[in-house]
Design a protein around this motif. Sequence first.
Motif, short mmCIF file in Angstrom:
data_model
loop_
_atom_site.label_atom_id
_atom_site.label_comp_id
_atom_site.label_asym_id
_atom_site.label_seq_id
_atom_site.Cartn_x
_atom_site.Cartn_y
_atom_site.Cartn_z
N LYS A 235 -8.08 8.26 -6.98
CA LYS A 235 -6.76 9.08 -7.15
C LYS A 235 -6.48 10.22 -6.07
N ASN A 236 -7.80 10.55 -5.22
CA ASN A 236 -7.55 11.60 -4.31
C ASN A 236 -7.05 10.73 -2.97
N GLY A 237 -6.94 9.56 -2.76
CA GLY A 237 -6.60 8.72 -1.35
C GLY A 237 -7.92 8.24 -0.86
N TYR B 135 -4.97 0.06 -12.49
CA TYR B 135 -5.21 0.22 -10.93
C TYR B 135 -3.68 0.00 -10.66
N TYR B 136 -3.24 0.38 -9.51
CA TYR B 136 -1.77 -0.09 -8.64
C TYR B 136 -2.78 -1.15 -8.08
N LYS C 62 3.37 5.80 -5.82
CA LYS C 62 3.18 5.90 -7.30
C LYS C 62 1.92 6.72 -7.54
N GLN C 63 1.00 6.74 -6.74
CA GLN C 63 -0.19 7.49 -7.05
C GLN C 63 -0.08 8.85 -7.14
N LYS C 64 0.88 9.26 -6.21
CA LYS C 64 1.42 10.81 -6.19
C LYS C 64 1.88 11.24 -7.38
N LYS C 65 2.77 10.33 -8.02
CA LYS C 65 3.66 10.84 -9.27
C LYS C 65 2.56 10.47 -10.48
N ASN C 66 1.85 9.41 -10.61
CA ASN C 66 1.02 9.11 -11.92
C ASN C 66 -0.25 8.69 -11.08
N LEU D 239 0.73 -1.06 0.14
CA LEU D 239 0.09 -0.05 -0.12
C LEU D 239 0.89 1.38 0.03
N ASP D 240 1.94 1.14 0.63
CA ASP D 240 2.83 2.30 0.72
C ASP D 240 3.44 2.76 -0.63
#
Length: 151
Positions: free
Chosen positions: A129-131, A74-75, A33-37, A27-28
Amino acid sequence: MKKLLLAFFLVLGVFTVNAQEVRWMSLDEALAKQKKNPKPIFLEVCTDWYSQCKMFENNTLQNAEVADFINRNYYAVKFNAEGNSVVHFKGNSFNNPNYDPNRKGRNSAHELTSFLKVEGYPSIYIIGKNGEVQEKTTGFKSSEELLKFLK
């Protein structure tokens, strides 16, 4: 005989390369990765001992179409609901203080499962994407049911 074995392993290698598997990460890692892409996170919450989790992983998630769809969109995170990892989510640090490494079968629940309000296994959460958690579903899903949920 050597040529026959070589041919067998070459053919086996071709099928192995073509097999599609979900690319799992922590998850970390997914949040970083979600912050970058930015793309959503597919979070599977499961246990090592529950038969429905094993069936879901061995059948639904091994389906090439499902794995390809998850990998493209997805990640993917597989989270052991009774594991002892430390997880950072939404400004909090979660762990499993009552985890017993010598215990066979069920173990204590990880703090993240309480935070997410997990109601059963396997549970699938889609973290946008917003967490924020956007969607969730609980229980075994066939390949068709999971793809319908994800689309």
